[in-house]
Write a protein that holds these residues in place. Structure first.
Motif, PDB file in Angstrom:
ATOM      1  N   GLU A  31      11.431   1.215   9.982  1.00 19.05           N
ATOM      2  CA  GLU A  31      10.369   0.391  10.383  1.00 19.05           C
ATOM      3  C   GLU A  31       9.299  -0.071  10.501  1.00 19.05           C
ATOM      4  OE1 GLU A  31      10.766  -4.097  10.118  1.00 19.05           O
ATOM      5  OE2 GLU A  31      12.656  -2.784   9.563  1.00 19.05           O
ATOM      6  N   ALA A  32       8.361  -1.253   9.620  1.00 26.29           N
ATOM      7  CA  ALA A  32       6.851  -0.888   9.888  1.00 26.29           C
ATOM      8  C   ALA A  32       5.868  -1.331  10.168  1.00 26.29           C
ATOM      9  CB  ALA A  32       6.125  -1.289   8.112  1.00 26.29           C
ATOM     10  N   SER A  33       5.503  -1.333  11.126  1.00 30.90           N
ATOM     11  CA  SER A  33       4.923  -1.710  12.300  1.00 30.90           C
ATOM     12  C   SER A  33       4.358  -3.535  11.861  1.00 30.90           C
ATOM     13  CB  SER A  33       3.328  -1.274  12.390  1.00 30.90           C
ATOM     14  OG  SER A  33       2.511  -0.862  11.616  1.00 30.90           O
ATOM     15  N   ALA A  34       3.930  -4.020  12.475  1.00 29.45           N
ATOM     16  CA  ALA A  34       3.475  -5.327  12.017  1.00 29.45           C
ATOM     17  C   ALA A  34       2.207  -5.153  11.008  1.00 29.45           C
ATOM     18  CB  ALA A  34       3.317  -6.523  12.800  1.00 29.45           C
ATOM     19  N   ASP A  35       0.934  -4.420  11.380  1.00 34.85           N
ATOM     20  CA  ASP A  35      -0.151  -3.420  10.737  1.00 34.85           C
ATOM     21  C   ASP A  35       0.332  -3.601   9.504  1.00 34.85           C
ATOM     22  OD1 ASP A  35      -2.791  -3.824  10.625  1.00 34.85           O
ATOM     23  OD2 ASP A  35      -2.308  -1.728  10.881  1.00 34.85           O
ATOM     24  N   VAL A  36       0.900  -2.979   9.391  1.00 33.19           N
ATOM     25  CA  VAL A  36       1.580  -2.200   7.822  1.00 33.19           C
ATOM     26  C   VAL A  36       1.968  -2.510   7.155  1.00 33.19           C
ATOM     27  CG1 VAL A  36       2.956  -0.530   6.854  1.00 33.19           C
ATOM     28  CG2 VAL A  36       1.362   0.296   8.803  1.00 33.19           C
ATOM     29  N   LYS A  37       3.543  -3.650   7.539  1.00 33.25           N
ATOM     30  CA  LYS A  37       3.898  -4.752   7.321  1.00 33.25           C
ATOM     31  C   LYS A  37       2.878  -5.605   6.403  1.00 33.25           C
ATOM     32  CE  LYS A  37       8.150  -5.433   8.912  1.00 33.25           C
ATOM     33  NZ  LYS A  37       9.208  -5.725  10.050  1.00 33.25           N
ATOM     34  N   SER A  38       1.264  -6.300   6.951  1.00 31.95           N
ATOM     35  CA  SER A  38       0.578  -6.653   6.469  1.00 31.95           C
ATOM     36  C   SER A  38      -0.173  -5.871   5.169  1.00 31.95           C
ATOM     37  CB  SER A  38      -0.551  -7.550   7.512  1.00 31.95           C
ATOM     38  OG  SER A  38      -1.332  -6.293   8.021  1.00 31.95           O
ATOM     39  N   ALA A  39      -0.228  -5.346   5.374  1.00 28.52           N
ATOM     40  CA  ALA A  39      -0.579  -4.182   4.215  1.00 28.52           C
ATOM     41  C   ALA A  39      -0.150  -3.911   2.962  1.00 28.52           C
ATOM     42  CB  ALA A  39      -0.873  -2.497   4.431  1.00 28.52           C
ATOM     43  N   GLU A  98       2.793   4.760   8.736  1.00 33.56           N
ATOM     44  CA  GLU A  98       1.411   4.686   9.529  1.00 33.56           C
ATOM     45  C   GLU A  98       0.448   4.631   9.280  1.00 33.56           C
ATOM     46  OE1 GLU A  98       1.597   2.609  11.942  1.00 33.56           O
ATOM     47  OE2 GLU A  98       3.521   1.758  12.176  1.00 33.56           O
ATOM     48  N   PRO A  99      -1.227   3.820   8.752  1.00 35.86           N
ATOM     49  CA  PRO A  99      -2.761   4.498   8.494  1.00 35.86           C
ATOM     50  C   PRO A  99      -3.066   5.642   8.435  1.00 35.86           C
ATOM     51  CG  PRO A  99      -2.688   2.253   9.046  1.00 35.86           C
ATOM     52  CD  PRO A  99      -1.598   3.040   9.470  1.00 35.86           C
ATOM     53  N   ASN A 100      -3.407   6.897   7.813  1.00 34.29           N
ATOM     54  CA  ASN A 100      -3.981   8.138   8.666  1.00 34.29           C
ATOM     55  C   ASN A 100      -5.588   8.331   9.326  1.00 34.29           C
ATOM     56  OD1 ASN A 100      -6.404   8.034   6.846  1.00 34.29           O
ATOM     57  ND2 ASN A 100      -5.707   8.310   4.646  1.00 34.29           N
ATOM     58  N   GLU A 101      -5.366   9.156   9.437  1.00 30.33           N
ATOM     59  CA  GLU A 101      -6.499   9.503  10.614  1.00 30.33           C
ATOM     60  C   GLU A 101      -7.708   8.613  10.055  1.00 30.33           C
ATOM     61  OE1 GLU A 101      -6.542  13.331   7.734  1.00 30.33           O
ATOM     62  OE2 GLU A 101      -5.289  12.099   8.895  1.00 30.33           O
ATOM     63  N   ASN A 148       1.034  12.465  -0.471  1.00 31.53           N
ATOM     64  CA  ASN A 148       2.571  13.536  -1.421  1.00 31.53           C
ATOM     65  C   ASN A 148       3.299  12.463  -2.008  1.00 31.53           C
ATOM     66  OD1 ASN A 148       4.642  14.930  -1.556  1.00 31.53           O
ATOM     67  ND2 ASN A 148       4.775  16.074   0.329  1.00 31.53           N
ATOM     68  N   PRO A 149       3.312  13.062  -2.894  1.00 31.83           N
ATOM     69  CA  PRO A 149       4.396  11.825  -4.189  1.00 31.83           C
ATOM     70  C   PRO A 149       6.067  11.718  -3.686  1.00 31.83           C
ATOM     71  CG  PRO A 149       3.098  13.159  -5.910  1.00 31.83           C
ATOM     72  CD  PRO A 149       3.021  13.136  -4.231  1.00 31.83           C
ATOM     73  N   ASP A 150       6.254  13.032  -3.429  1.00 33.89           N
ATOM     74  CA  ASP A 150       7.401  13.601  -2.534  1.00 33.89           C
ATOM     75  C   ASP A 150       7.630  12.246  -1.335  1.00 33.89           C
ATOM     76  OD1 ASP A 150       8.420  15.289  -4.445  1.00 33.89           O
ATOM     77  OD2 ASP A 150       7.581  16.730  -3.833  1.00 33.89           O
ATOM     78  N   GLU A 151       7.325  11.889  -0.201  1.00 32.91           N
ATOM     79  CA  GLU A 151       7.114  10.869   0.332  1.00 32.91           C
ATOM     80  C   GLU A 151       7.084   9.527   0.010  1.00 32.91           C
ATOM     81  OE1 GLU A 151       4.281  12.676   3.551  1.00 32.91           O
ATOM     82  OE2 GLU A 151       5.632  15.036   3.468  1.00 32.91           O
ATOM     83  N   ALA A 152       7.916   9.073  -0.529  1.00 30.09           N
ATOM     84  CA  ALA A 152       7.215   7.540  -0.836  1.00 30.09           C
ATOM     85  C   ALA A 152       8.152   6.512  -0.037  1.00 30.09           C
ATOM     86  CB  ALA A 152       7.150   7.116  -2.376  1.00 30.09           C
ATOM     87  N   ILE A 153       7.657   5.751   0.821  1.00 28.58           N
ATOM     88  CA  ILE A 153       8.762   4.795   1.209  1.00 28.58           C
ATOM     89  C   ILE A 153       8.601   3.625   0.449  1.00 28.58           C
ATOM     90  CG2 ILE A 153       8.853   3.159   3.787  1.00 28.58           C
ATOM     91  CD1 ILE A 153       7.029   5.132   4.731  1.00 28.58           C
ATOM     92  N   ILE A 154       9.826   3.574  -0.607  1.00 31.05           N
ATOM     93  CA  ILE A 154      10.235   2.541  -1.050  1.00 31.05           C
ATOM     94  C   ILE A 154       9.864   1.237  -0.244  1.00 31.05           C
ATOM     95  CG2 ILE A 154      11.862   0.947  -2.190  1.00 31.05           C
ATOM     96  CD1 ILE A 154      13.259   3.396  -3.371  1.00 31.05           C
ATOM     97  N   VAL A 155       8.972  -0.172  -0.790  1.00 28.86           N
ATOM     98  CA  VAL A 155       8.564  -1.633   0.081  1.00 28.86           C
ATOM     99  C   VAL A 155       9.769  -2.403  -0.213  1.00 28.86           C
ATOM    100  CG1 VAL A 155       7.121  -2.955   1.015  1.00 28.86           C
ATOM    101  CG2 VAL A 155       6.315  -0.288   0.983  1.00 28.86           C
ATOM    102  N   HIS A 156       9.354  -2.307  -2.059  1.00 24.82           N
ATOM    103  CA  HIS A 156      10.246  -3.054  -2.820  1.00 24.82           C
ATOM    104  C   HIS A 156      10.468  -2.034  -3.845  1.00 24.82           C
ATOM    105  CE1 HIS A 156      11.002  -6.585  -5.675  1.00 24.82           C
ATOM    106  NE2 HIS A 156      12.305  -6.517  -4.562  1.00 24.82           N
ATOM    107  N   LYS A 157      11.848  -2.590  -4.030  1.00 22.85           N
ATOM    108  CA  LYS A 157      12.559  -1.021  -5.603  1.00 22.85           C
ATOM    109  C   LYS A 157      12.340  -2.112  -6.737  1.00 22.85           C
ATOM    110  CE  LYS A 157      13.558   2.316  -8.216  1.00 22.85           C
ATOM    111  NZ  LYS A 157      12.304   2.710  -9.049  1.00 22.85           N
TER     112      LYS A 157
END
Length: 162
Positions: A31-39, A98-101, A148-157
């Motif tokens: 579950e994405a944070s509100a900040d990531v949901k805005s992205a 989440e965002p990277n460093e 990493n393309p193998d670590e994709a999180i589907i936001v919308h398919k």
């Protein structure tokens, strides 16, 4: 002896069940944070600007140093209403929870352009400028260096069945 064997198997099965439940819980905790949901929402706005050829909308979401930004024209909106017609013919993939460093999140967006009758894909890097997410269009090489393309999180398919 029989009781020890039953106790051992019961303990072993309990451990396996416990580890399975932990694994399922971890997978479901994306579950994405509100900040990531805005992205994520900004990735959808990018798709809208792309399918509608809306230069004014692009100006609000792209970083000003982007090559595309420099050629945008005020008031140019070639295909209004195309976003509504798009329906479910798009996909959004995020490459981290989440965002990277460096404060970046990487995306791949894929959308159908009706006037071309085919799908297009764009790779995006998002970072915050003045506490607001902004987009930088990137190439495949930069994407591979950072995500990493193998670590994709589907936001919308894509829901069009294609």
């Amino acid at each position: 002896m029989q009781t020890r064997r039953i106790t051992f198997y019961a303990s072993f099965l309990s451990l396996i069940l416990f580890l399975f439940l932990i694994g399922c819980t971890k997978q479901g905790s994306t579950e994405a944070s509100a900040d990531v949901k805005s992205a994520d929402a900004l990735a959808l706005t990018y798709i809208q600007a792309s399918v509608e050829f809306d230069d004014d909308l692009f100006k609000t979401i792209l970083l000003p140093d982007q090559p595309r930004y420099k050629i945008l024209k005020d008031g140019e909106h070639t295909n209004p209403g195309a976003f509504e017609k798009l329906g479910e013919k798009y996909s959004i993939f995020r490459y981290s929870e989440e965002p990277n460093e460096d404060g970046e999140i990487f995306y791949k967006v894929r959308y159908f352009l009706d006037n071309h009758q085919k799908y297009f894909s764009d790779l995006l890097s998002m970072s915050k400028v003045d506490d607001e997410w902004k987009i930088r269009e990137i190439d495949e090489e930069e994407m591979l260096r950072n995500a990493n393309p193998d670590e994709a999180i589907i936001v919308h398919k894509d829901g069009s069945g294609e």
